[in-house]
Design a protein around this motif. Structure first.
Motif, PDB file in Angstrom:
ATOM      1  N   UNK A 140      49.051  27.434  38.628  1.00  0.00           N
ATOM      2  CA  UNK A 140      48.923  28.856  38.320  1.00  0.00           C
ATOM      3  C   UNK A 140      47.670  29.111  37.496  1.00  0.00           C
ATOM      4  N   UNK A 141      47.441  28.264  36.497  1.00  0.00           N
ATOM      5  CA  UNK A 141      46.249  28.411  35.655  1.00  0.00           C
ATOM      6  C   UNK A 141      44.967  28.254  36.473  1.00  0.00           C
ATOM      7  N   UNK A 142      44.946  27.275  37.373  1.00  0.00           N
ATOM      8  CA  UNK A 142      43.763  27.070  38.217  1.00  0.00           C
ATOM      9  C   UNK A 142      43.503  28.295  39.085  1.00  0.00           C
ATOM     10  N   UNK A 143      44.566  28.872  39.653  1.00  0.00           N
ATOM     11  CA  UNK A 143      44.396  30.070  40.482  1.00  0.00           C
ATOM     12  C   UNK A 143      43.953  31.262  39.640  1.00  0.00           C
ATOM     13  N   UNK A 144      44.477  31.374  38.425  1.00  0.00           N
ATOM     14  CA  UNK A 144      44.038  32.457  37.532  1.00  0.00           C
ATOM     15  C   UNK A 144      42.553  32.312  37.212  1.00  0.00           C
ATOM     16  N   UNK A 180      31.845  32.341  45.354  1.00  0.00           N
ATOM     17  CA  UNK A 180      32.473  31.896  46.594  1.00  0.00           C
ATOM     18  C   UNK A 180      31.569  32.035  47.812  1.00  0.00           C
ATOM     19  N   UNK A 181      30.280  32.222  47.592  1.00  0.00           N
ATOM     20  CA  UNK A 181      29.351  32.320  48.708  1.00  0.00           C
ATOM     21  C   UNK A 181      28.655  30.976  48.902  1.00  0.00           C
ATOM     22  N   UNK A 182      28.250  30.739  50.129  1.00  0.00           N
ATOM     23  CA  UNK A 182      27.566  29.484  50.429  1.00  0.00           C
ATOM     24  C   UNK A 182      28.460  28.302  50.098  1.00  0.00           C
ATOM     25  N   UNK A 183      27.908  27.331  49.381  1.00  0.00           N
ATOM     26  CA  UNK A 183      28.676  26.152  48.984  1.00  0.00           C
ATOM     27  C   UNK A 183      29.612  26.456  47.823  1.00  0.00           C
ATOM     28  N   UNK A 184      29.515  27.638  47.260  1.00  0.00           N
ATOM     29  CA  UNK A 184      30.348  28.017  46.128  1.00  0.00           C
ATOM     30  C   UNK A 184      29.787  27.460  44.832  1.00  0.00           C
ATOM     31  N   UNK A 185      30.223  28.039  43.743  1.00  0.00           N
ATOM     32  CA  UNK A 185      29.740  27.601  42.439  1.00  0.00           C
ATOM     33  C   UNK A 185      30.441  26.298  42.036  1.00  0.00           C
ATOM     34  N   UNK A 186      29.839  25.631  41.080  1.00  0.00           N
ATOM     35  CA  UNK A 186      30.451  24.406  40.557  1.00  0.00           C
ATOM     36  C   UNK A 186      31.822  24.710  39.966  1.00  0.00           C
ATOM     37  N   UNK A 187      31.937  25.831  39.274  1.00  0.00           N
ATOM     38  CA  UNK A 187      33.216  26.221  38.669  1.00  0.00           C
ATOM     39  C   UNK A 187      34.281  26.456  39.742  1.00  0.00           C
ATOM     40  N   UNK A 188      33.922  27.139  40.823  1.00  0.00           N
ATOM     41  CA  UNK A 188      34.878  27.396  41.902  1.00  0.00           C
ATOM     42  C   UNK A 188      35.302  26.091  42.562  1.00  0.00           C
ATOM     43  N   UNK A 189      34.349  25.221  42.846  1.00  0.00           N
ATOM     44  CA  UNK A 189      34.683  23.929  43.458  1.00  0.00           C
ATOM     45  C   UNK A 189      35.590  23.112  42.548  1.00  0.00           C
ATOM     46  N   UNK A 190      35.337  23.151  41.236  1.00  0.00           N
ATOM     47  CA  UNK A 190      36.157  22.396  40.290  1.00  0.00           C
ATOM     48  C   UNK A 190      37.595  22.925  40.260  1.00  0.00           C
ATOM     49  N   UNK A 191      37.764  24.233  40.267  1.00  0.00           N
ATOM     50  CA  UNK A 191      39.111  24.813  40.236  1.00  0.00           C
ATOM     51  C   UNK A 191      39.861  24.554  41.539  1.00  0.00           C
ATOM     52  N   UNK A 192      39.150  24.631  42.661  1.00  0.00           N
ATOM     53  CA  UNK A 192      39.778  24.321  43.943  1.00  0.00           C
ATOM     54  C   UNK A 192      40.238  22.861  43.966  1.00  0.00           C
ATOM     55  N   UNK A 193      39.386  21.967  43.476  1.00  0.00           N
ATOM     56  CA  UNK A 193      39.740  20.547  43.425  1.00  0.00           C
ATOM     57  C   UNK A 193      40.918  20.314  42.480  1.00  0.00           C
ATOM     58  N   UNK A 194      40.942  21.030  41.363  1.00  0.00           N
ATOM     59  CA  UNK A 194      42.040  20.910  40.403  1.00  0.00           C
ATOM     60  C   UNK A 194      43.363  21.328  41.039  1.00  0.00           C
ATOM     61  N   UNK A 226      40.313  30.817  39.035  1.00  0.00           N
ATOM     62  CA  UNK A 226      39.582  31.151  40.265  1.00  0.00           C
ATOM     63  C   UNK A 226      39.461  32.664  40.422  1.00  0.00           C
ATOM     64  N   UNK A 227      40.546  33.368  40.171  1.00  0.00           N
ATOM     65  CA  UNK A 227      40.540  34.818  40.303  1.00  0.00           C
ATOM     66  C   UNK A 227      39.622  35.512  39.315  1.00  0.00           C
ATOM     67  N   UNK A 228      39.334  34.852  38.199  1.00  0.00           N
ATOM     68  CA  UNK A 228      38.461  35.451  37.183  1.00  0.00           C
ATOM     69  C   UNK A 228      36.985  35.218  37.477  1.00  0.00           C
ATOM     70  N   UNK A 229      36.674  34.376  38.448  1.00  0.00           N
ATOM     71  CA  UNK A 229      35.264  34.098  38.767  1.00  0.00           C
ATOM     72  C   UNK A 229      34.642  35.271  39.523  1.00  0.00           C
ATOM     73  N   UNK A 230      33.358  35.482  39.341  1.00  0.00           N
ATOM     74  CA  UNK A 230      32.691  36.561  40.089  1.00  0.00           C
ATOM     75  C   UNK A 230      32.634  36.231  41.583  1.00  0.00           C
ATOM     76  N   UNK A 231      32.603  37.253  42.428  1.00  0.00           N
ATOM     77  CA  UNK A 231      32.581  37.036  43.879  1.00  0.00           C
ATOM     78  C   UNK A 231      31.456  36.099  44.338  1.00  0.00           C
TER      79      UNK A 231
END
Length: 118
Positions: free
Chosen positions: A35-39, A49-63, A41-46
Motif C-alpha cells: 500500500x505504501x509503495x502504491x501511495x 512514467x514517461x519513457x523508461x520512467x524515473x528512478x523513483x518510479x522504477x524503485x517503487x514498482x520493484x518494491x 507511486x501515486x504521489x509522483x509527477x506524471x
C-alpha cells in the motif's frame, strides 16, 4: 478450495502451529508495505512514467513486485497445495517479464496475477 485453505490456516493458527502466527503477521506487514509503495507511486509527477520512467518510479514498482513475491512465498508456506505443477510452470513462464506474481482466489474461480515489468 478457498474455504478449505482458509479453514486449514485458521485451524493451524488456533492449534498454535509454530510459524503460522508469524507468517500471518508478515502477510499483514507486506500488505501495508505494498500500500505504501502504491501511495508513493501515486504521489509522483506524471513525467515519472514517461519513457523508461524515473528512478523513483522504477524503485517503487520493484518494491511492490518484491513484496508480492514475498507474500506468495509465505502463502505457499501456509498452504503448499495452493500451488501445483501448472501454477509453477505459469510462474516460471512469466518470470522474465514480471516484477512479481501471485495466485488469488481458488479452484475454478482462481487466477494468477502478474505484475509486469514496464
Amino acid at each position: 478450495l478457498a474455504a478449505t485453505v482458509a479453514r486449514g490456516v485458521v485451524d493451524a493458527w488456533q492449534r498454535r502451529t509454530p510459524g503460522v502466527e508469524e507468517a500471518l503477521r508478515a502477510c499483514a506487514a507486506i500488505g501495508a508495505e505494498m500500500t505504501d509503495a502504491l501511495d508513493r507511486l501515486g504521489a509522483l509527477p506524471p513525467a515519472s512514467f514517461t519513457g523508461a520512467g524515473s528512478e523513483a518510479a522504477r524503485a517503487e514498482l520493484a518494491s511492490f513486485g518484491a513484496a508480492l513475491e514475498r507474500h506468495k512465498t509465505i502463502q505457499e508456506s501456509l498452504w503448499p497445495a495452493i500451488s501445483g505443477l501448472t501454477v509453477s510452470a505459469l510462474y516460471a513462464a512469466v518470470a522474465p517479464l514480471a516484477l512479481g506474481s501471485h495466485i488469488c482466489g481458488a479452484g475454478n474461480g482462481g487466477h494468477v496475477m502478474v505484475f509486469l515489468k514496464p
